[in-house]
Motif scaffolding. Sequence first.
Motif, PDB file in Angstrom:
ATOM      1  N   SER A  23       3.552  14.938   0.263  1.00 44.96           N
ATOM      2  CA  SER A  23       2.313  14.479  -0.769  1.00 44.96           C
ATOM      3  C   SER A  23       1.496  13.429  -0.274  1.00 44.96           C
ATOM      4  CB  SER A  23       2.500  14.652  -2.341  1.00 44.96           C
ATOM      5  OG  SER A  23       3.026  13.493  -2.485  1.00 44.96           O
ATOM      6  N   ILE A  24       1.898  12.479   0.247  1.00 43.14           N
ATOM      7  CA  ILE A  24       1.194  11.191   0.662  1.00 43.14           C
ATOM      8  C   ILE A  24       1.112  11.155   2.293  1.00 43.14           C
ATOM      9  CG2 ILE A  24       1.960   9.805  -1.243  1.00 43.14           C
ATOM     10  CD1 ILE A  24       3.902   8.382   0.462  1.00 43.14           C
ATOM     11  N   ASN A  25       1.422  12.384   2.948  1.00 46.09           N
ATOM     12  CA  ASN A  25       0.997  12.391   4.243  1.00 46.09           C
ATOM     13  C   ASN A  25       1.790  11.465   5.024  1.00 46.09           C
ATOM     14  OD1 ASN A  25      -1.179  14.388   3.941  1.00 46.09           O
ATOM     15  ND2 ASN A  25      -2.464  12.802   3.219  1.00 46.09           N
ATOM     16  N   ASN A  26       3.062  11.680   4.843  1.00 51.74           N
ATOM     17  CA  ASN A  26       4.007  10.524   5.502  1.00 51.74           C
ATOM     18  C   ASN A  26       5.499  11.576   5.649  1.00 51.74           C
ATOM     19  OD1 ASN A  26       5.398   8.605   6.827  1.00 51.74           O
ATOM     20  ND2 ASN A  26       4.362   7.074   5.862  1.00 51.74           N
ATOM     21  N   GLU A  55       0.712  -1.102   0.090  1.00 47.65           N
ATOM     22  CA  GLU A  55       0.057  -0.050  -0.027  1.00 47.65           C
ATOM     23  C   GLU A  55       0.848   1.141  -0.206  1.00 47.65           C
ATOM     24  OE1 GLU A  55      -3.409   0.193  -0.602  1.00 47.65           O
ATOM     25  OE2 GLU A  55      -2.931  -1.735  -0.958  1.00 47.65           O
ATOM     26  N   PHE A  56       1.963   1.316   0.877  1.00 46.10           N
ATOM     27  CA  PHE A  56       2.792   2.352   0.948  1.00 46.10           C
ATOM     28  C   PHE A  56       3.437   2.844  -0.799  1.00 46.10           C
ATOM     29  CE2 PHE A  56       7.102   4.306   1.413  1.00 46.10           C
ATOM     30  CZ  PHE A  56       7.003   5.612   1.934  1.00 46.10           C
ATOM     31  N   GLN A  57       3.834   1.419  -1.327  1.00 43.18           N
ATOM     32  CA  GLN A  57       4.434   1.606  -2.607  1.00 43.18           C
ATOM     33  C   GLN A  57       3.451   2.421  -3.587  1.00 43.18           C
ATOM     34  OE1 GLN A  57       5.755  -2.149  -3.057  1.00 43.18           O
ATOM     35  NE2 GLN A  57       8.149  -1.731  -2.574  1.00 43.18           N
ATOM     36  N   LYS A  58       2.508   1.715  -3.494  1.00 42.55           N
ATOM     37  CA  LYS A  58       1.246   2.308  -4.569  1.00 42.55           C
ATOM     38  C   LYS A  58       0.995   3.749  -4.035  1.00 42.55           C
ATOM     39  CE  LYS A  58      -0.982  -2.098  -4.420  1.00 42.55           C
ATOM     40  NZ  LYS A  58      -2.296  -2.812  -4.173  1.00 42.55           N
ATOM     41  N   ASN A  59       0.935   4.108  -2.852  1.00 38.72           N
ATOM     42  CA  ASN A  59       0.698   5.450  -2.545  1.00 38.72           C
ATOM     43  C   ASN A  59       1.723   6.442  -3.117  1.00 38.72           C
ATOM     44  OD1 ASN A  59      -1.600   5.106  -0.897  1.00 38.72           O
ATOM     45  ND2 ASN A  59      -0.579   4.874   0.674  1.00 38.72           N
ATOM     46  N   ASN A 102       1.630   6.553  -6.995  1.00 36.71           N
ATOM     47  CA  ASN A 102       0.327   7.517  -7.308  1.00 36.71           C
ATOM     48  C   ASN A 102       0.723   8.773  -6.998  1.00 36.71           C
ATOM     49  OD1 ASN A 102      -2.214   6.069  -8.329  1.00 36.71           O
ATOM     50  ND2 ASN A 102      -1.896   4.868  -6.144  1.00 36.71           N
ATOM     51  N   GLY A 103       1.644   9.134  -6.252  1.00 36.41           N
ATOM     52  CA  GLY A 103       1.704  10.551  -5.842  1.00 36.41           C
ATOM     53  C   GLY A 103       3.085  10.681  -7.092  1.00 36.41           C
TER      54      GLY A 103
END
Length: 166
Positions: A98-101, A72-76, A79-80
Amino acid sequence: MNNKYMGYYKSPIGILEIVCDKESVLSCNFVDKEGEIGQVNLILESAITQLDEYFKGERKEFDLKVALHGTEFQKNVWNGLLNIPYGTTASYKDIAISINNEKAVRAVGNANNKNKISIIVPCHRVIGKNGALTGYAGGLDKKQWLLDHENRINLNAGDVFPVSKS
């Protein structure tokens, strides 16, 4: 079982191998030489056409469905990357924010490195915080070429925006 379709595109900076299924692009990576070409479908034909348009400076955005396979992290992260405008760059920290991390800068770099859909998912637009080019699976020379290409096309089109968001 999903059928896979594979084709090749001879870009100005090397051969791209494109793998698709019935619905989306699965991978697009630089390879040393072409392999066997199997069946072709509309997704593969469209990917090759759009890559050709990109390299000719006629396309700034890809209109292709991509299948992002990873955590899920990689996909985020991936997508970013899709949100980085053509002709601009972002830092690993920009992507993390941008991915809130915000603290995941190193993890963003690792995810960026595992992107299997080069150019279409524009990992080449990610640079170091200080503006330096950092790793690229295709090689830094290809990364520099892609950034220069996008910048040159934008300048020729009269678009005025910075090479970097930083």
